[in-house]
Design a protein around this motif. Structure first.
Motif, PDB file in Angstrom:
ATOM      1  N   TYR A  78     -37.705 -30.718  -9.872  1.00  0.00           N
ATOM      2  CA  TYR A  78     -38.805 -30.881  -8.925  1.00  0.00           C
ATOM      3  C   TYR A  78     -38.219 -31.166  -7.554  1.00  0.00           C
ATOM      4  CZ  TYR A  78     -42.954 -33.233  -6.887  1.00  0.00           C
ATOM      5  OH  TYR A  78     -43.993 -33.618  -6.081  1.00  0.00           O
ATOM      6  N   ARG A  79     -38.516 -30.313  -6.568  1.00  0.00           N
ATOM      7  CA  ARG A  79     -38.022 -30.493  -5.208  1.00  0.00           C
ATOM      8  C   ARG A  79     -39.171 -30.312  -4.236  1.00  0.00           C
ATOM      9  NH1 ARG A  79     -32.827 -29.289  -4.054  1.00  0.00           N
ATOM     10  NH2 ARG A  79     -33.389 -30.262  -2.064  1.00  0.00           N
ATOM     11  N   GLY A  80     -39.090 -30.999  -3.093  1.00  0.00           N
ATOM     12  CA  GLY A  80     -40.133 -30.819  -2.089  1.00  0.00           C
ATOM     13  C   GLY A  80     -39.806 -31.550  -0.811  1.00  0.00           C
ATOM     14  N   SER A  81     -40.485 -31.162   0.261  1.00  0.00           N
ATOM     15  CA  SER A  81     -40.326 -31.893   1.521  1.00  0.00           C
ATOM     16  C   SER A  81     -41.013 -33.245   1.399  1.00  0.00           C
ATOM     17  CB  SER A  81     -40.934 -31.091   2.674  1.00  0.00           C
ATOM     18  OG  SER A  81     -42.322 -30.915   2.490  1.00  0.00           O
ATOM     19  N   THR A  82     -40.438 -34.254   2.030  1.00  0.00           N
ATOM     20  CA  THR A  82     -41.018 -35.593   1.944  1.00  0.00           C
ATOM     21  C   THR A  82     -42.181 -35.766   2.908  1.00  0.00           C
ATOM     22  OG1 THR A  82     -39.395 -36.387   3.565  1.00  0.00           O
ATOM     23  CG2 THR A  82     -38.834 -36.605   1.217  1.00  0.00           C
ATOM     24  N   GLN A  83     -42.214 -34.949   3.968  1.00  0.00           N
ATOM     25  CA  GLN A  83     -43.255 -35.039   4.989  1.00  0.00           C
ATOM     26  C   GLN A  83     -44.105 -33.769   4.992  1.00  0.00           C
ATOM     27  OE1 GLN A  83     -43.539 -37.942   6.724  1.00  0.00           O
ATOM     28  NE2 GLN A  83     -41.786 -38.657   5.515  1.00  0.00           N
ATOM     29  N   TYR A  84     -45.215 -33.828   5.722  1.00  0.00           N
ATOM     30  CA  TYR A  84     -46.023 -32.621   5.921  1.00  0.00           C
ATOM     31  C   TYR A  84     -45.378 -31.840   7.055  1.00  0.00           C
ATOM     32  CZ  TYR A  84     -50.052 -29.572   6.198  1.00  0.00           C
ATOM     33  OH  TYR A  84     -50.866 -28.466   6.178  1.00  0.00           O
ATOM     34  N   ASP A  85     -44.292 -31.135   6.705  1.00  0.00           N
ATOM     35  CA  ASP A  85     -43.419 -30.518   7.700  1.00  0.00           C
ATOM     36  C   ASP A  85     -42.970 -29.159   7.184  1.00  0.00           C
ATOM     37  OD1 ASP A  85     -41.171 -29.713   9.223  1.00  0.00           O
ATOM     38  OD2 ASP A  85     -40.676 -31.785   9.723  1.00  0.00           O
ATOM     39  N   VAL A  86     -43.409 -28.086   7.836  1.00  0.00           N
ATOM     40  CA  VAL A  86     -43.101 -26.741   7.365  1.00  0.00           C
ATOM     41  C   VAL A  86     -41.606 -26.456   7.423  1.00  0.00           C
ATOM     42  CG1 VAL A  86     -43.516 -25.648   9.615  1.00  0.00           C
ATOM     43  CG2 VAL A  86     -43.756 -24.308   7.522  1.00  0.00           C
ATOM     44  N   GLN A  87     -40.921 -26.965   8.452  1.00  0.00           N
ATOM     45  CA  GLN A  87     -39.479 -26.727   8.560  1.00  0.00           C
ATOM     46  C   GLN A  87     -38.725 -27.387   7.416  1.00  0.00           C
ATOM     47  OE1 GLN A  87     -38.082 -24.658  10.732  1.00  0.00           O
ATOM     48  NE2 GLN A  87     -40.116 -24.212  11.585  1.00  0.00           N
ATOM     49  N   GLU A  88     -39.169 -28.573   7.027  1.00  0.00           N
ATOM     50  CA  GLU A  88     -38.501 -29.261   5.920  1.00  0.00           C
ATOM     51  C   GLU A  88     -38.703 -28.523   4.602  1.00  0.00           C
ATOM     52  OE1 GLU A  88     -38.185 -33.627   3.717  1.00  0.00           O
ATOM     53  OE2 GLU A  88     -39.726 -33.305   5.244  1.00  0.00           O
ATOM     54  N   GLU A  89     -39.926 -28.026   4.356  1.00  0.00           N
ATOM     55  CA  GLU A  89     -40.123 -27.287   3.107  1.00  0.00           C
ATOM     56  C   GLU A  89     -39.320 -25.981   3.121  1.00  0.00           C
ATOM     57  OE1 GLU A  89     -43.423 -25.801  -0.153  1.00  0.00           O
ATOM     58  OE2 GLU A  89     -44.064 -25.966   1.935  1.00  0.00           O
ATOM     59  N   MET A  90     -39.223 -25.319   4.266  1.00  0.00           N
ATOM     60  CA  MET A  90     -38.409 -24.113   4.356  1.00  0.00           C
ATOM     61  C   MET A  90     -36.952 -24.416   4.013  1.00  0.00           C
ATOM     62  SD  MET A  90     -40.030 -22.412   7.820  1.00  0.00           S
ATOM     63  CE  MET A  90     -38.710 -21.220   7.992  1.00  0.00           C
ATOM     64  N   MET A  91     -36.440 -25.531   4.515  1.00  0.00           N
ATOM     65  CA  MET A  91     -35.054 -25.911   4.246  1.00  0.00           C
ATOM     66  C   MET A  91     -34.852 -26.198   2.758  1.00  0.00           C
ATOM     67  SD  MET A  91     -32.885 -29.116   5.823  1.00  0.00           S
ATOM     68  CE  MET A  91     -33.928 -30.323   4.969  1.00  0.00           C
ATOM     69  N   VAL A  92     -35.803 -26.922   2.157  1.00  0.00           N
ATOM     70  CA  VAL A  92     -35.712 -27.225   0.726  1.00  0.00           C
ATOM     71  C   VAL A  92     -35.704 -25.942  -0.095  1.00  0.00           C
ATOM     72  CG1 VAL A  92     -36.948 -28.250  -1.234  1.00  0.00           C
ATOM     73  CG2 VAL A  92     -36.713 -29.529   0.909  1.00  0.00           C
ATOM     74  N   LEU A  93     -36.602 -25.019   0.248  1.00  0.00           N
ATOM     75  CA  LEU A  93     -36.686 -23.762  -0.496  1.00  0.00           C
ATOM     76  C   LEU A  93     -35.388 -22.965  -0.360  1.00  0.00           C
ATOM     77  CD1 LEU A  93     -38.258 -21.793  -2.227  1.00  0.00           C
ATOM     78  CD2 LEU A  93     -39.390 -20.943  -0.165  1.00  0.00           C
ATOM     79  N   GLU A  94     -34.813 -22.913   0.816  1.00  0.00           N
ATOM     80  CA  GLU A  94     -33.550 -22.204   1.013  1.00  0.00           C
ATOM     81  C   GLU A  94     -32.437 -22.827   0.174  1.00  0.00           C
ATOM     82  OE1 GLU A  94     -32.786 -19.490   2.439  1.00  0.00           O
ATOM     83  OE2 GLU A  94     -34.291 -19.038   3.962  1.00  0.00           O
ATOM     84  N   GLN A  95     -32.413 -24.151   0.087  1.00  0.00           N
ATOM     85  CA  GLN A  95     -31.404 -24.830  -0.722  1.00  0.00           C
ATOM     86  C   GLN A  95     -31.566 -24.489  -2.199  1.00  0.00           C
ATOM     87  OE1 GLN A  95     -32.162 -28.908   0.362  1.00  0.00           O
ATOM     88  NE2 GLN A  95     -30.833 -28.830   2.167  1.00  0.00           N
ATOM     89  N   VAL A  96     -32.798 -24.411  -2.656  1.00  0.00           N
ATOM     90  CA  VAL A  96     -33.066 -24.059  -4.049  1.00  0.00           C
ATOM     91  C   VAL A  96     -32.622 -22.625  -4.330  1.00  0.00           C
ATOM     92  CG1 VAL A  96     -34.908 -23.653  -5.741  1.00  0.00           C
ATOM     93  CG2 VAL A  96     -34.919 -25.739  -4.344  1.00  0.00           C
ATOM     94  N   ILE A  97     -32.953 -21.707  -3.447  1.00  0.00           N
ATOM     95  CA  ILE A  97     -32.578 -20.299  -3.631  1.00  0.00           C
ATOM     96  C   ILE A  97     -31.067 -20.142  -3.722  1.00  0.00           C
ATOM     97  CG2 ILE A  97     -32.582 -18.028  -2.513  1.00  0.00           C
ATOM     98  CD1 ILE A  97     -35.311 -18.845  -1.281  1.00  0.00           C
ATOM     99  N   ALA A  98     -30.324 -20.905  -2.912  1.00  0.00           N
ATOM    100  CA  ALA A  98     -28.865 -20.806  -2.894  1.00  0.00           C
ATOM    101  C   ALA A  98     -28.240 -21.156  -4.236  1.00  0.00           C
ATOM    102  CB  ALA A  98     -28.306 -21.713  -1.797  1.00  0.00           C
ATOM    103  N   ARG A  99     -28.971 -21.897  -5.064  1.00  0.00           N
ATOM    104  CA  ARG A  99     -28.449 -22.295  -6.384  1.00  0.00           C
ATOM    105  C   ARG A  99     -28.838 -21.309  -7.479  1.00  0.00           C
ATOM    106  NH1 ARG A  99     -31.061 -27.961  -6.441  1.00  0.00           N
ATOM    107  NH2 ARG A  99     -30.437 -27.893  -8.631  1.00  0.00           N
TER     108      ARG A  99
END
Length: 337
Positions: A78-99
């Motif tokens: 389970y991964r997600g941005s901690t804030q209501y922040d589109v840039q943070e969720e984009m970063m989290v998603l990119e990190q997940v894809i890299a794995r």
């Protein structure tokens, strides 16, 4: 005696050979090695990605995701941005894809902003499905969640029932998320078509925050002191709206319809501060997201229903997980057990 002993040895040897063929044969045709139904492996990891990751709303969805993983014998994260922040969720998603996980279930904070990352994952062979909040212009294979336009229709009809079908009402929402846009549109269009004496006088961005939503309700009541009702399209805003009418002593005047079934919302429904809330099928969102990802990963379904292998059934591209109107009379049924 020796002949009898020899017979016993032959019989025992034959029995052992038979047992070996039935239970241990390497081609997995034996009864002990044959898995029953769908089954994966623990190194087959699927990831759920969302935003505001710590809020109660996601708990049932994650439970559904985990329950499906247990049934299938796979692992989840389970991964997600901690804030209501589109840039943070984009970063989290990119990190997940890299794995390079086995698949990703995504709830999109913005209906367009995550599209490049979602498309990148699909093009890399990682199945992606959307849940709760869709990104319809992305290459994700499906959407599992509420029919949000119909939820807005339901909220409008309930508001008409609570207010007698006349008065001024407002909406507190998250205007950048497609699911909230659809809830607002369903609410507004139903008022126009079915309840012309209910006037929508304001739509405000509560940003999914209790304090901001409370202030937005105060602002609406400052402009429209005779406001009769407020529809809030998410749970934090609903609690904020409830706090506002309590502090302004407007409980008998303003009817609130909220969304979801976190404890704070349910407590306000129980006390009568919130008149009704709309419960979503969040466990189903998580459960069927993982089931679809597993089927895609293992080529059990065909993501392109109009081409490809016609012997493989097509993937359902839209699953409506439904809503239920929760009122003080039945609120106790919706608390977490």
């Amino acid at each position: 005696m020796k002949k009898l002993l020899l017979v016993y040895i032959v019989l025992i040897g034959t029995l052992m050979a038979y047992l070996y063929m039935v239970f241990v044969k390497e081609d997995n045709s034996g009864l002990l090695d044959e898995p029953e139904g769908l089954h994966g492996t623990l190194d087959e990891k699927y990831v759920m990605v969302n935003f505001l990751a710590g809020i109660d709303y996601w708990k049932n969805g994650l439970k559904g995701f985990e329950d499906a993983a247990e049934a299938l014998g796979v692992s989840v994260e389970y991964r997600g941005s901690t804030q209501y922040d589109v840039q943070e969720e984009m970063m989290v998603l990119e990190q997940v894809i890299a794995r390079s996980p086995a698949g990703i279930a995504v709830s999109a904070i913005d209906s367009e902003a995550l599209n490049p990352a979602i498309n990148k994952a699909v093009e890399a062979g990682i199945p992606v499905v959307m849940f709760d909040a869709d990104a319809p212009n992305s290459k994700a294979y499906s959407y599992i969640g509420t029919n949000n336009y119909n939820a807005g229709v339901t909220a409008a009809r309930k508001m008409a029932e609570l207010t007698g079908g006349a008065g001024k009402v407002g909406v507190i929402t998250l205007p950048n998320q497609l699911n909230h846009q659809e809830r607002t549109r369903g609410f507004e269009e139903t008022l126009e078509k079915e309840f012309p004496d209910l006037q929508l006088v304001g739509i405000a961005d509560g940003k999914g925050d209790q304090m901001i939503s409370e202030q937005k309700v105060r602002d609406l009541l400052g402009k429209f002191p005779d406001l009769s009702g407020i529809f809030v399209t998410e749970a934090n805003g609903g609690v904020g709206a409830g706090n506002a009418i309590l502090r302004l002593n407007k409980l008998d005047q303003v009817k609130i319809i909220s969304f979801d079934t976190d404890k704070g919302t349910l407590d306000m429904v129980k006390s009568g501060t919130i008149s009704a809330t709309l419960a979503q099928g969040t466990w189903n969102m998580g459960y069927w997201s993982l089931m679809q990802l597993f089927h895609l990963r293992n080529h059990i379904v065909n993501p392109m229903s109009n081409n490809g292998d016609s012997s493989i059934p097509p993937l359902p591209t839209n699953i409506d997980t439904g809503i239920t109107v929760v009122t003080p009379g039945d609120v106790d049924q919706f608390y977490a057990k």
